[in-house]
Design a protein around this motif. Sequence first.
Motif, PDB file in Angstrom:
ATOM      1  N   GLU A  35       1.157  -1.189  -0.538  1.00  0.00           N
ATOM      2  CA  GLU A  35      -0.094  -0.016   0.116  1.00  0.00           C
ATOM      3  C   GLU A  35       0.726   1.331   0.197  1.00  0.00           C
ATOM      4  OE1 GLU A  35      -0.386  -0.154   4.623  1.00  0.00           O
ATOM      5  OE2 GLU A  35      -1.970  -1.355   3.376  1.00  0.00           O
ATOM      6  N   ILE A  36       0.609   2.361  -0.450  1.00  0.00           N
ATOM      7  CA  ILE A  36       0.800   3.633  -0.109  1.00  0.00           C
ATOM      8  C   ILE A  36       1.504   3.929   1.159  1.00  0.00           C
ATOM      9  CG2 ILE A  36       0.844   6.576  -0.418  1.00  0.00           C
ATOM     10  CD1 ILE A  36      -1.165   5.594  -2.387  1.00  0.00           C
ATOM     11  N   THR A  37       2.613   4.652   1.230  1.00  0.00           N
ATOM     12  CA  THR A  37       3.448   4.483   2.166  1.00  0.00           C
ATOM     13  C   THR A  37       4.576   5.467   2.268  1.00  0.00           C
ATOM     14  OG1 THR A  37       3.988   1.973   1.924  1.00  0.00           O
ATOM     15  CG2 THR A  37       5.300   3.396   3.376  1.00  0.00           C
ATOM     16  N   HIS A  38       4.766   6.200   3.083  1.00  0.00           N
ATOM     17  CA  HIS A  38       5.139   7.692   3.497  1.00  0.00           C
ATOM     18  C   HIS A  38       6.348   7.439   4.381  1.00  0.00           C
ATOM     19  CE1 HIS A  38       2.011   9.592   2.563  1.00  0.00           C
ATOM     20  NE2 HIS A  38       0.776   8.704   2.579  1.00  0.00           N
ATOM     21  N   GLU A  41       7.290   6.729   7.692  1.00  0.00           N
ATOM     22  CA  GLU A  41       5.986   4.874   8.243  1.00  0.00           C
ATOM     23  C   GLU A  41       7.425   4.021   7.840  1.00  0.00           C
ATOM     24  OE1 GLU A  41       2.061   5.144   7.318  1.00  0.00           O
ATOM     25  OE2 GLU A  41       2.734   5.272   5.460  1.00  0.00           O
ATOM     26  N   ILE A  42       9.044   4.572   7.525  1.00  0.00           N
ATOM     27  CA  ILE A  42       9.731   3.378   7.123  1.00  0.00           C
ATOM     28  C   ILE A  42      11.169   4.078   8.467  1.00  0.00           C
ATOM     29  CG2 ILE A  42      11.903   2.959   5.587  1.00  0.00           C
ATOM     30  CD1 ILE A  42       9.860   3.624   2.793  1.00  0.00           C
ATOM     31  N   LYS A  43      11.236   2.533   8.587  1.00  0.00           N
ATOM     32  CA  LYS A  43      12.419   3.078   9.505  1.00  0.00           C
ATOM     33  C   LYS A  43      13.579   1.562   9.229  1.00  0.00           C
ATOM     34  CE  LYS A  43      13.999   2.995  14.232  1.00  0.00           C
ATOM     35  NZ  LYS A  43      14.206   2.542  16.262  1.00  0.00           N
ATOM     36  N   VAL A  53      14.670  -3.281   8.395  1.00  0.00           N
ATOM     37  CA  VAL A  53      14.059  -2.676   8.224  1.00  0.00           C
ATOM     38  C   VAL A  53      12.611  -2.929   8.234  1.00  0.00           C
ATOM     39  CG1 VAL A  53      13.368  -2.269   5.572  1.00  0.00           C
ATOM     40  CG2 VAL A  53      14.861  -3.292   5.496  1.00  0.00           C
ATOM     41  N   ASN A  54      11.767  -2.309   8.890  1.00  0.00           N
ATOM     42  CA  ASN A  54      10.704  -1.850   9.290  1.00  0.00           C
ATOM     43  C   ASN A  54       9.915  -1.122   8.331  1.00  0.00           C
ATOM     44  OD1 ASN A  54      10.954  -3.574  11.975  1.00  0.00           O
ATOM     45  ND2 ASN A  54      12.091  -1.895  12.361  1.00  0.00           N
ATOM     46  N   ILE A  55       8.368  -1.374   8.111  1.00  0.00           N
ATOM     47  CA  ILE A  55       7.493  -0.896   7.420  1.00  0.00           C
ATOM     48  C   ILE A  55       6.969  -0.580   8.378  1.00  0.00           C
ATOM     49  CG2 ILE A  55       6.689  -0.365   5.065  1.00  0.00           C
ATOM     50  CD1 ILE A  55       8.510  -1.873   4.425  1.00  0.00           C
ATOM     51  N   LYS A  56       5.608   0.427   8.788  1.00  0.00           N
ATOM     52  CA  LYS A  56       4.736   0.700   9.683  1.00  0.00           C
ATOM     53  C   LYS A  56       4.636  -0.161  10.398  1.00  0.00           C
ATOM     54  CE  LYS A  56       2.351   2.542   5.342  1.00  0.00           C
ATOM     55  NZ  LYS A  56       0.702   2.279   4.177  1.00  0.00           N
ATOM     56  N   LYS A  81       6.207   5.775  -3.715  1.00  0.00           N
ATOM     57  CA  LYS A  81       5.287   5.819  -2.542  1.00  0.00           C
ATOM     58  C   LYS A  81       5.019   3.975  -2.559  1.00  0.00           C
ATOM     59  CE  LYS A  81       3.441   9.902  -1.376  1.00  0.00           C
ATOM     60  NZ  LYS A  81       2.172  11.102  -0.966  1.00  0.00           N
ATOM     61  N   ARG A  82       5.373   3.303  -3.427  1.00  0.00           N
ATOM     62  CA  ARG A  82       5.435   1.814  -3.452  1.00  0.00           C
ATOM     63  C   ARG A  82       6.219   0.409  -3.384  1.00  0.00           C
ATOM     64  NH1 ARG A  82      -0.191  -0.125  -3.504  1.00  0.00           N
ATOM     65  NH2 ARG A  82      -1.769   1.252  -3.969  1.00  0.00           N
ATOM     66  N   GLN A  83       7.532   1.581  -3.354  1.00  0.00           N
ATOM     67  CA  GLN A  83       8.761   0.078  -3.505  1.00  0.00           C
ATOM     68  C   GLN A  83      10.385   0.877  -2.834  1.00  0.00           C
ATOM     69  OE1 GLN A  83       9.193  -0.097  -7.734  1.00  0.00           O
ATOM     70  NE2 GLN A  83       9.629  -2.142  -7.733  1.00  0.00           N
ATOM     71  N   LEU A  84      10.392   0.092  -1.650  1.00  0.00           N
ATOM     72  CA  LEU A  84      11.614   1.336  -1.275  1.00  0.00           C
ATOM     73  C   LEU A  84      12.947   0.280  -1.601  1.00  0.00           C
ATOM     74  CD1 LEU A  84      12.811   1.884   1.739  1.00  0.00           C
ATOM     75  CD2 LEU A  84      12.690  -0.186   2.758  1.00  0.00           C
ATOM     76  N   ARG A  85      13.636   0.853  -1.909  1.00  0.00           N
ATOM     77  CA  ARG A  85      14.961   0.853  -2.492  1.00  0.00           C
ATOM     78  C   ARG A  85      16.235   0.662  -1.960  1.00  0.00           C
ATOM     79  NH1 ARG A  85      17.489   0.328  -7.992  1.00  0.00           N
ATOM     80  NH2 ARG A  85      15.243   0.699  -8.439  1.00  0.00           N
ATOM     81  N   ILE A  86      17.190  -0.652  -1.544  1.00  0.00           N
ATOM     82  CA  ILE A  86      18.587  -0.173  -0.428  1.00  0.00           C
ATOM     83  C   ILE A  86      19.123  -0.792  -0.735  1.00  0.00           C
ATOM     84  CG2 ILE A  86      19.214  -0.628   1.650  1.00  0.00           C
ATOM     85  CD1 ILE A  86      16.035  -1.976   2.450  1.00  0.00           C
ATOM     86  N   CYS A  87      20.418   0.293  -0.796  1.00  0.00           N
ATOM     87  CA  CYS A  87      21.480  -0.118  -1.615  1.00  0.00           C
ATOM     88  C   CYS A  87      22.862   0.134  -0.427  1.00  0.00           C
ATOM     89  CB  CYS A  87      22.375   1.354  -2.525  1.00  0.00           C
ATOM     90  SG  CYS A  87      21.264   1.719  -3.992  1.00  0.00           S
ATOM     91  N   LEU A  88      23.418  -1.537  -0.582  1.00  0.00           N
ATOM     92  CA  LEU A  88      24.276  -1.343   0.678  1.00  0.00           C
ATOM     93  C   LEU A  88      25.936  -1.455   0.040  1.00  0.00           C
ATOM     94  CD1 LEU A  88      22.273  -4.287   2.093  1.00  0.00           C
ATOM     95  CD2 LEU A  88      22.340  -1.931   3.254  1.00  0.00           C
ATOM     96  N   PRO A  89      27.049  -0.205   0.163  1.00  0.00           N
ATOM     97  CA  PRO A  89      27.959  -0.952  -0.104  1.00  0.00           C
ATOM     98  C   PRO A  89      28.905  -2.018   0.299  1.00  0.00           C
ATOM     99  CG  PRO A  89      27.110   1.645   0.894  1.00  0.00           C
ATOM    100  CD  PRO A  89      26.399   0.951   0.763  1.00  0.00           C
TER     101      PRO A  89
END
Length: 153
Positions: A35-38, A41-43, A53-56, A81-89
Amino acid sequence: MDNFDEKSGTVPSKTPWGQWWQTMDEVCIMVDLAEITHPKEIKCIFKPKQIEVNIKGKTIIQGELTDLVHADDAIWTLEDKRQLRICLPKSIATPEKCWKSLLVSQYEADVITFDKMEQKMTLERFQTENPEFDFSGASVTGGYQGGGPKLPS
Protein backbone atom coordinates in the motif's frame (compact mmCIF):
# COMPACT_ATOMS: atom_id res chain seq x y z
CA MET A 1 30.40 1.25 -13.14
CA ASP A 2 26.81 2.49 -13.02
CA ASN A 3 26.81 2.68 -16.81
CA PHE A 4 27.77 -1.00 -17.00
CA ASP A 5 24.86 -1.96 -14.73
CA GLU A 6 22.42 0.17 -16.72
CA LYS A 7 23.48 -1.51 -19.98
CA SER A 8 23.77 -5.09 -18.69
CA GLY A 9 20.80 -5.17 -16.30
CA THR A 10 20.58 -6.92 -12.94
CA VAL A 11 20.39 -10.53 -11.84
CA PRO A 12 17.74 -10.46 -9.11
CA SER A 13 17.03 -13.10 -6.50
CA LYS A 14 13.30 -13.13 -5.72
CA THR A 15 12.08 -13.04 -2.12
CA PRO A 16 8.66 -12.96 -0.40
CA TRP A 17 8.98 -9.16 0.02
CA GLY A 18 10.58 -8.32 -3.35
CA GLN A 19 14.10 -9.00 -4.60
CA TRP A 20 17.79 -8.37 -4.06
CA TRP A 21 20.76 -8.23 -6.43
CA GLN A 22 24.40 -7.24 -6.34
CA THR A 23 27.28 -5.71 -8.19
CA MET A 24 30.95 -5.85 -7.27
CA ASP A 25 30.46 -2.68 -5.21
CA GLU A 26 27.04 -2.99 -3.60
CA VAL A 27 24.06 -5.09 -2.65
CA CYS A 28 20.67 -3.69 -3.64
CA ILE A 29 17.33 -4.55 -2.08
CA MET A 30 13.91 -3.73 -3.54
CA VAL A 31 10.93 -4.13 -1.19
CA ASP A 32 7.50 -4.07 -2.87
CA LEU A 33 5.01 -2.23 -0.67
CA ALA A 34 1.41 -3.46 -0.66
CA GLU A 35 0.00 0.00 0.00
CA ILE A 36 1.02 3.62 -0.30
CA THR A 37 3.74 4.29 2.23
CA HIS A 38 5.24 7.55 3.45
CA PRO A 39 8.90 8.02 4.40
CA LYS A 40 8.07 8.58 8.08
CA GLU A 41 6.55 5.05 8.14
CA ILE A 42 9.90 3.47 7.19
CA LYS A 43 12.70 2.69 9.63
CA CYS A 44 15.96 1.22 8.34
CA ILE A 45 18.85 0.35 10.63
CA PHE A 46 22.17 -0.46 9.00
CA LYS A 47 25.21 -1.85 10.81
CA PRO A 48 28.36 -3.35 9.26
CA LYS A 49 26.97 -6.89 9.56
CA GLN A 50 23.28 -6.29 10.41
CA ILE A 51 20.16 -4.91 8.78
CA GLU A 52 16.67 -4.21 10.04
CA VAL A 53 13.85 -2.83 7.89
CA ASN A 54 10.51 -1.90 9.47
CA ILE A 55 7.55 -0.60 7.50
CA LYS A 56 4.52 0.75 9.34
CA GLY A 57 5.78 -0.93 12.52
CA LYS A 58 6.16 -4.37 10.89
CA THR A 59 9.60 -5.97 10.54
CA ILE A 60 10.19 -6.92 6.90
CA ILE A 61 13.90 -7.79 6.93
CA GLN A 62 16.05 -8.45 9.99
CA GLY A 63 19.25 -10.36 10.50
CA GLU A 64 22.93 -10.84 9.88
CA LEU A 65 24.19 -9.84 6.44
CA THR A 66 26.23 -12.36 4.49
CA ASP A 67 29.28 -10.09 4.58
CA LEU A 68 30.34 -6.67 5.82
CA VAL A 69 28.99 -3.41 4.39
CA HIS A 70 29.87 0.26 4.86
CA ALA A 71 26.82 0.95 7.02
CA ASP A 72 27.46 4.71 7.22
CA ASP A 73 27.21 4.93 3.41
CA ALA A 74 24.07 2.79 3.06
CA ILE A 75 21.01 4.61 1.73
CA TRP A 76 17.34 3.98 1.15
CA THR A 77 14.85 5.69 -1.11
CA LEU A 78 11.10 5.44 -1.49
CA GLU A 79 9.95 5.27 -5.10
CA ASP A 80 6.38 6.21 -6.01
CA LYS A 81 5.38 5.48 -2.38
CA ARG A 82 5.22 1.79 -3.45
CA GLN A 83 8.82 0.53 -3.55
CA LEU A 84 11.62 0.79 -1.04
CA ARG A 85 15.10 0.62 -2.58
CA ILE A 86 18.10 0.02 -0.32
CA CYS A 87 21.75 0.21 -1.42
CA LEU A 88 24.41 -1.32 0.82
CA PRO A 89 28.02 -0.62 -0.23
CA LYS A 90 30.12 -3.76 0.19
CA SER A 91 33.19 -3.48 2.40
CA ILE A 92 35.12 -5.73 0.02
CA ALA A 93 34.32 -5.09 -3.63
CA THR A 94 35.63 -7.98 -5.70
CA PRO A 95 34.02 -10.71 -7.83
CA GLU A 96 35.27 -13.21 -5.27
CA LYS A 97 32.83 -11.66 -2.77
CA CYS A 98 29.66 -12.64 -4.60
CA TRP A 99 27.00 -13.12 -1.92
CA LYS A 100 25.09 -16.40 -2.09
CA SER A 101 22.36 -15.01 0.16
CA LEU A 102 21.32 -11.62 1.47
CA LEU A 103 21.27 -12.70 5.11
CA VAL A 104 23.02 -15.62 6.77
CA SER A 105 20.71 -18.61 6.11
CA GLN A 106 17.98 -16.39 4.57
CA TYR A 107 17.05 -15.24 1.07
CA GLU A 108 19.55 -17.50 -0.70
CA ALA A 109 19.80 -17.21 -4.48
CA ASP A 110 18.98 -20.44 -6.31
CA VAL A 111 21.86 -22.20 -8.08
CA ILE A 112 21.09 -20.77 -11.54
CA THR A 113 20.61 -17.21 -10.27
CA PHE A 114 23.82 -17.39 -8.22
CA ASP A 115 25.77 -18.63 -11.26
CA LYS A 116 24.39 -15.69 -13.29
CA MET A 117 25.34 -13.29 -10.48
CA GLU A 118 28.90 -14.59 -10.51
CA GLN A 119 29.08 -14.37 -14.31
CA LYS A 120 27.81 -10.78 -14.29
CA MET A 121 30.31 -9.79 -11.61
CA THR A 122 33.10 -11.37 -13.66
CA LEU A 123 32.06 -9.29 -16.68
CA GLU A 124 31.94 -6.26 -14.42
CA ARG A 125 35.52 -7.01 -13.36
CA PHE A 126 36.56 -7.36 -17.03
CA GLN A 127 34.91 -3.98 -17.73
CA THR A 128 36.80 -2.35 -14.84
CA GLU A 129 40.10 -3.84 -15.98
CA ASN A 130 39.50 -2.98 -19.67
CA PRO A 131 37.51 0.28 -19.82
CA GLU A 132 38.18 0.66 -23.55
CA PHE A 133 35.89 -2.34 -24.26
CA ASP A 134 32.16 -2.76 -23.70
CA PHE A 135 31.35 -6.01 -21.88
CA SER A 136 27.73 -5.07 -21.07
CA GLY A 137 26.30 -7.32 -23.79
CA ALA A 138 28.85 -10.09 -23.45
CA SER A 139 28.22 -13.52 -22.06
CA VAL A 140 30.48 -16.10 -20.52
CA THR A 141 29.98 -19.79 -20.11
CA GLY A 142 31.16 -22.34 -17.62
CA GLY A 143 30.70 -22.92 -13.93
CA TYR A 144 31.66 -20.04 -11.71
CA GLN A 145 32.97 -19.86 -8.23
CA GLY A 146 35.07 -17.16 -6.70
CA GLY A 147 34.73 -14.61 -9.50
CA GLY A 148 35.90 -16.50 -12.54
CA PRO A 149 35.39 -19.53 -14.72
CA LYS A 150 36.42 -22.87 -13.35
CA LEU A 151 39.28 -24.34 -15.29
CA PRO A 152 39.06 -28.00 -16.32
CA SER A 153 40.97 -30.28 -13.97
